[in-house]
Design an enzyme around this catalytic site. Structure first.
Site, mmCIF file in Angstrom:
data_model
loop_
_atom_site.group_PDB
_atom_site.id
_atom_site.type_symbol
_atom_site.label_atom_id
_atom_site.label_comp_id
_atom_site.label_asym_id
_atom_site.label_seq_id
_atom_site.Cartn_x
_atom_site.Cartn_y
_atom_site.Cartn_z
ATOM 1 N N HIS A 287 -11.870 27.225 -31.931
ATOM 2 C CA HIS A 287 -10.423 27.415 -31.802
ATOM 3 C C HIS A 287 -9.868 26.321 -30.902
ATOM 4 C CE1 HIS A 287 -10.902 32.029 -32.668
ATOM 5 N NE2 HIS A 287 -11.252 31.259 -33.687
ATOM 6 N N GLU A 314 -17.147 20.849 -28.470
ATOM 7 C CA GLU A 314 -17.109 22.243 -28.940
ATOM 8 C C GLU A 314 -18.167 22.497 -30.009
ATOM 9 O OE1 GLU A 314 -15.313 24.656 -27.493
ATOM 10 O OE2 GLU A 314 -14.610 23.132 -26.075
#
Ligand SMILES: [Zn+2]
Ligand SMILES: [Zn+2]
Length: 646
Positions: A287, A314
């Site tokens: 996200h 990420e």
């Protein structure tokens, strides 16, 4: 561990800012009591530790014994120091990041750092439970001994030089972010061992701040960067909820997963670890905070953020990596811009997956399971009189470096010297039952334990106590209402205390030990049995007694005495011996019943109020037998019978 200084192998010392508060590691193990019951007992969950453990904050009512019974482990200072810390030049000052447990108050954090001689450096981009500190390397062990400290790792040059950085709060699990001390989570998408993973990716929502095709190509470039080093194959997926799919979502504020974004700055993105331990379909999802000023390439303003750098970091989490402690690596929690993975990141991803291009089949080979063995003593003693145990042993299997710790429910905890070949020179034992757990931990956090119990017996030392005054033994009559006893006890080095107790209720502690005086002791009229007891250092004891008869009037009354058998005072017999029986009584107390024979024999009868003699030998002809009862004041009464043997 090789190259460790000796003091780092010493027993765990720990300091706590709030008296009695402790942060402990607790493995769920589906045991009773469960987490909900512990929370009702006042335990607070501070952090989730994958796969199935928690950092808990407990109060002083959780004594070391209770914590041990609940399998709550305090985290040794040794484990809180990153392997990336340079410890070779001890005089050097270093800039470090101290991670504190998230429930620790900021002012406490700063006070602890100051007490340990570290200067606190301010930086606008630090995560809430991180403190940037500068200080001497030799202060690290002392800092790590604080219960409040979770982990210490090196600060990057960018932090040291006060440059603005991007901060990642840590990879997400369904139960929140994990701490810096968690290097990897689970086994990766390929399961245990070094295998290959086939993964899908899906763009659920892109940002309007960049052209869509550029956003897609930057994300695909980041996927390919990881696939250069590990056996990973990424293909577009059909749906955001497909299994084994990395779903990319740009969203602002609350976006449905319980972890809302915070607007521009601070948290830029968060990513969920693989399944297991995370549940599908959220596992592996990335996200990105749509409120950030996303750019491609170098900064265009002080607030702009390079998409490739953030996605590259990420993706490490999406593939199963935690944060790296090595400044400059992609998986270090603070960064500015990355253009490629570093060797540190490549090595990390290859602990989860086979290297790229390798022909390994998924799931193989699994490293041999970690195993802990005690080699000396060959047979663990169930009981001992020794005050400590010496243990040596080995650790096999597992990954890379291992270390062995011990925990006793009676005497604390410590760390073994050595690694795969370990020694605990002196594991202290308390008198009674000691429950001991040895734990081997490897560099992936895998553990193997051995538990055993040893009962330490008090040494059976020959303690002795003797009463010397007012009489050495037997009984003593007095008309005084107070009496003082004195005597000796040995061995002098072992006697810690001499106590006295009267059968009539009073008790106390004597003056002195090896030479002692008890009293003055108040006497009750009649018989007072005074018992003195010497207590030894190792739990042994010895006692002696004196019968004291107290009469507040001078006793001049002799005892009553009857011979009940034979009934006559003149007896004819053909037997060669005779036993006499009878009764005696006194107004104060009887001392003894004795007999004599005209043949020259004599003896003491057994019993007082009801007495009997041994078999008294009889000569042919006349034998005169005399029985005498004596009271405690020395008054006596005698009876005689004549026995004629034919
Ligand atoms: Zn991160
Ligand atoms: Zn989210």
């Amino acid at each position: 561990m090789p190259g460790e200084s000796p003091e780092r192998q010493s027993a765990v010392r720990e300091k706590s800012w709030i008296e009695g508060r402790r942060h402990v590691l607790w493995r769920n193990e589906r045991s009773s009591p469960g987490l909900a019951e512990l929370e009702m007992d006042g335990v607070r969950v501070v952090k989730y530790v994958p796969d199935d453990a928690y950092i808990l904050a407990v109060g002083p009512e959780f004594t070391p014994a209770r914590r041990a019974a609940l399998r709550m482990e305090t985290i040794p200072a040794r484990l809180k120091l990153s392997r990336a810390l340079r410890r070779d030049q001890v005089q050097e000052r270093q800039t470090l990041i101290a991670e504190f447990h998230p429930d620790v108050e900021p002012e406490v954090i700063r006070s602890i750092a100051a007490i340990e001689g570290f200067r606190v450096r301010e930086h606008p981009d630090l995560l809430p439970n991180h403190l940037l500190i500068e200080g001497p390397v030799e202060g690290l062990d002392s800092l790590a001994q604080w219960d409040e400290v979770a982990y210490i790792f090196p600060a990057s040059a960018e932090l040291e030089e006060n440059m603005r950085v991007v901060a990642c709060p840590g990879a997400m699990t369904a139960q929140g972010t994990v701490g810096q001390y968690v290097a990897i989570v689970g086994d990766g998408w390929d399961g245990p061992g070094l295998g290959k993973a086939e993964l899908g990716y899906f763009f659920q929502q892109l940002t309007e701040k960049l052209p869509a095709h550029l956003t897609r190509s930057e994300i695909e470039r980041a996927l390919n960067e990881w696939a250069k080093y590990a056996s990973l194959n990424f293909t577009p997926a059909a749906s955001p909820v497909s299994l084994r799919t990395l779903n990319f979502l740009f969203a602002a504020g609350n976006h449905g997963d319980g972890y809302p974004f915070d607007g521009r700055g601070r948290v830029l993105a968060h990513t969920f670890y693989p399944a297991p331990p995370n549940p599908e379909p959220i596992a592996g999802d990335v996200h990105l905070d749509n409120d950030e000023e996303w750019v491609i390439g170098p900064d265009v303003s002080t607030r702009s953020v390079d998409l490739f750098s953030v996605v590259l970091h990420e993706l490490g989490h999406a593939l199963g990596l935690g944060h790296s402690d090595v400044p400059g690596s992609v998986m270090y929690p603070y960064y500015r811009r990355h253009t490629s993975l570093t060797p540190v990141d490549a090595e990390a991803i290859q602990t989860l997956y086979a290297p790229a291009g390798s022909t390994e089949t998924p799931g193989a080979p699994t490293p041999a399971p970690l195993a802990l063995a005690i080699t000396q003593p060959a047979v663990l003693p169930a009981t001992t009189t020794a005050s400590s145990l010496s243990l040596t042993g080995t650790v096999t299997g597992g990954s890379n470096d291992v270390w062995v710790s011990w925990q006793s429910d009676r005497t604390g905890a410590g760390i073994a010297a050595g690694g795969r070949s370990w020694t605990i020179p002196s594991l202290p034992l308390a008198i009674g039952l000691n429950n001991i757990i040895l734990t081997a931990t490897d560099s992936t956090g895998a553990q193997a334990t051995r538990s055993f119990s040893v009962t330490r017996l008090a040494e059976t030392e020959k303690l002795e106590i003797r009463i010397l005054s007012p009489a050495a033994s037997g009984s003593f009559a007095t008309s005084s209402s107070l009496i003082t006893l004195s005597g000796v006890a040995s061995p002098a080095a072992s006697v810690t205390q001499v106590r006295w107790q009267s059968s009539r209720g009073a008790a106390g502690i004597a003056q002195g030990t090896s030479a002692w005086t008890a009293g003055p002791i108040a006497l009750q009229p009649g018989v007072n049995i005074i018992t003195v007891t010497a207590l030894g250092a190792s739990g042994g004891s010895a006692s002696a007694s004196l019968v004291v008869v107290y009469s507040n009037v001078t006793d001049t009354t002799p005892p009553q005495l009857r011979i009940t058998y034979p009934a006559s005072t003149n007896v004819l017999t053909t037997a060669s011996s005779i036993r006499l029986q009878g009764t005696a009584s006194d107004n104060v107390g009887l001392a003894e019943v004795v007999w004599t024979s005209s043949s020259g024999a004599s003896g003491v009868a057994t019993g007082l109020a009801s007495w009997s003699t041994a078999a008294i030998p009889l000569l042919r002809g006349t034998n005169i037998l005399v029985v005498t009862a004596r009271d405690l004041a020395g008054n006596s009464t005698w009876r005689s019978i004549t026995v004629t043997r034919r």
